[in-house]
Scaffold this motif. Structure first.
Motif: not given
Length: 557
Positions: A286-289, A321-324, A338-340
């Motif tokens: 959640e925090q990373g998004i 795509r998410w490259k954290s 989760i973003a939703e």
């Protein structure tokens, strides 16, 4: 139903006190009181004079008589003003209490809603601390409820929800709380003696049995089961967390409930310490998004779309795509839901779409760009305006953009979908119905909405050569597409055997790993350059045709 009355700490008590003060209007009371005092004073002089005048003496003083009459008028005015104000305050109090009731309760079932559950749970935790109690939370999710809506209609589904709410409430103790969180999810919050944890186990068993009892709704027997997740407010201390609040309890119970789902449904699980890793990971996600959207960590990848008959590249589907840097590569199956849930999907999607439009405007003008839209974005009345603004800013031709909406959107609000689809179509944007075959869309819906394409869900395409049911569905969808004049795209082409079977259906597009994995923008551009499929001519300016008016008003028209 379970007791959901508010305790004396309820903020509504403050409104009552406020109204109580208003009822005792000092101005009106002051006028009436002063008039009465003056009436007594002047009356004490005038009345004896009147009595003497009857005995032949002098008449009453005219000035004092006028003052006495004025006092009587003031008393009448003050009293009427006081009564009018009291009635007005009572009406306003009723209106405020009704508005507060609507804001705090679910209109379908009469339970608390998600918004009010947090405050009610906090009150229960606070009260339980003084009594040496903890708070238990039971998350209830109805199994396969979507099928009831799809096969029996939403009115039947609503009746089932009301019936389930009644059955759940009947089993809760007096101080228990019941809330409908949305859809087919309920939550029960109740005080618990920490020395008697078996009470919650007994309740969970009773809830599962009660919900599973066959019910006669709309003349047909409906059978449904439920999966439960259980947790307690003192569990957070055992796993090294801060004391639990309503949000934390819901997260823990939600995780336990999904364990029950994965274990076969129609059962319950307690949240335990090993599940905490999943909870911590969820919080990090959640925090990373939110951080990743701000820092541009979400980027578009592109999957090729091919004309199966000619083998010609026709366009690309954009995939987020998410490259954290902190968490590594996160699957869309994890971060999109989760973003939703946390309300970040619109910002995430718009960020990636804007990047994709910048990439795609350098491609050959024959190539199209397909973009998936979250069902939550479909509820945004300003989405069409936002999308057109992005097209104008990127100077990307609307006819080269294809918006893909999932079939499940059609079951939520067809009127809203029709309004949005029409708005986008008016701009020249193409609309595709994605994941077709998984949501039980009716033929009437397909004919009433102006779709440009239907896409067969990859689940059926991937199993095309091995499963007869999947083959039958693919065959039926392609025939339906021909009958309706709708082009068809097949997702999930992973080998040549599947490709050979699909080519039997004639004019059809396809995409899948057989043509390569989705690639980032720079790799896609290099590949198009090698194929001489980059455009060296700027597109003509895109002009906005949407009026700057309230879309809600437009939809009502």
């Amino acid at each position: 139903m379970a007791d959901t009355k508010h305790n004396p700490g309820d903020p509504r008590d403050g409104s009552r006190n406020r109204f109580g003060k208003a009822e005792r209007d000092m101005v009106a009371l002051g006028i009436a009181t002063a008039a009465i005092i003056m009436f007594v004073g002047t009356g004490g002089v005038v009345v004896p004079q009147v009595v003497r005048s009857f005995a032949g003496g002098l008449g009453p003083d005219k000035a004092l008589t006028s003052a006495l009459l004025l006092n009587i008028a003031l008393i009448i005015f003050g009293w009427r003003r006081y009564r009018q104000l009291s009635q007005e305050v009572q009406e306003r109090r009723k209106a405020e209490e009704q508005a507060k009731l609507l804001a705090e309760t679910d209109p379908l079932t009469g339970c608390l809603n998600r918004r009010s559950l947090a405050d009610a749970t906090a009150e229960l935790i606070s009260a339980g601390t003084d009594r040496g109690e903890v708070v238990a939370l039971v998350m209830i999710d109805l199994d396969n409820f979507k099928q009831i809506n799809d096969f029996n209609g939403h009115s039947t589904g609503d009746q089932v929800l009301r019936e389930c709410a009644t059955r759940i409430a009947a089993l809760l103790p007096k101080r228990g709380l019941l809330a409908r969180l949305g859809g087919d999810e309920f939550a029960c919050v109740l005080p618990l003696d920490p020395k008697r944890p078996e009470v919650i186990d007994d309740l969970a068993v009773a809830l599962i049995e009660a919900i599973a009892t066959r019910s006669d709704v709309s003349g047909s027997g409906i059978e449904i089961t439920a999966s439960l997740g259980l947790t307690r407010s003192d569990f957070s201390r055992e796993v090294g967390e801060e004391p639990a609040d309503a949000h934390t309890l819901l997260h823990m119970a939600d995780i336990a409930m999904y364990h029950a789902k994965r274990a076969g449904k129609n059962r319950y699980f307690w949240f335990d310490a090993p599940m905490q890793n999943e909870l911590r990971f969820r919080r990090e996600i959640e925090q990373g998004i939110r951080r990743g959207i701000r820092l541009g960590e979400f980027v578009p990848f592109y999957e090729q779309q091919i004309d199966l008959a000619s083998g010609e590249l026709t366009g690309f589907e954009m995939l987020a795509r998410w490259k954290s840097p902190a968490l590594g590569v996160i699957s869309p199956e994890i971060f999109i839901p989760i973003a939703e849930e946390i309300g970040a999907i619109a910002d995430l999607s718009e960020s990636v779409i804007a990047q994709a439009l910048e990439d795609a405007k350098t491609w050959d003008a024959r190539l199209t760009l397909s973009v998936n839209i979250s069902p939550l974005q479909m509820r945004d009345p300003w989405f069409a305006q936002k999308l057109l603004k992005m097209l104008v800013e990127a100077n990307f031709p609307p006819h080269r953009l294809e918006i893909e909406i999932t079939e499940s959107c059609l079951h939520e609000n067809v009127a809203e979908v029709r309004t949005l689809v029409t708005s986008l179509k008016n701009q020249g944007i193409r609309i595709s119905l994605d994941d077709f075959g998984t949501g039980y869309s009716s033929l009437a819906q397909l004919r009433s909405l102006p779709f440009d394409r239907i896409k067969i869900d990859r689940m059926f395409v991937t199993n095309l050569t091995e499963d007869s049911d999947s083959a039958a569905i693919v065959d039926a969808v392609t025939r339906l597409g021909k009958d309706l004049g709708l082009p068809v795209t097949a997702e999930g082409i992973e080998n040549k055997e599947i490709l050979a079977r699909l080519m039997q259906y004639g004019d059809i597009k396809g995409q899948g790993f057989l043509y390569g994995q989705p690639q980032p923008g720079n790799v896609t551009r290099d590949r198009l350059a090698s194929l001489d499929l980059l455009s060296d001519q700027p597109a003509p300016p895109v002009e906005s045709a949407l009026p700057a008016t309230d879309p809600k008003a437009a939809s009502q028209g």
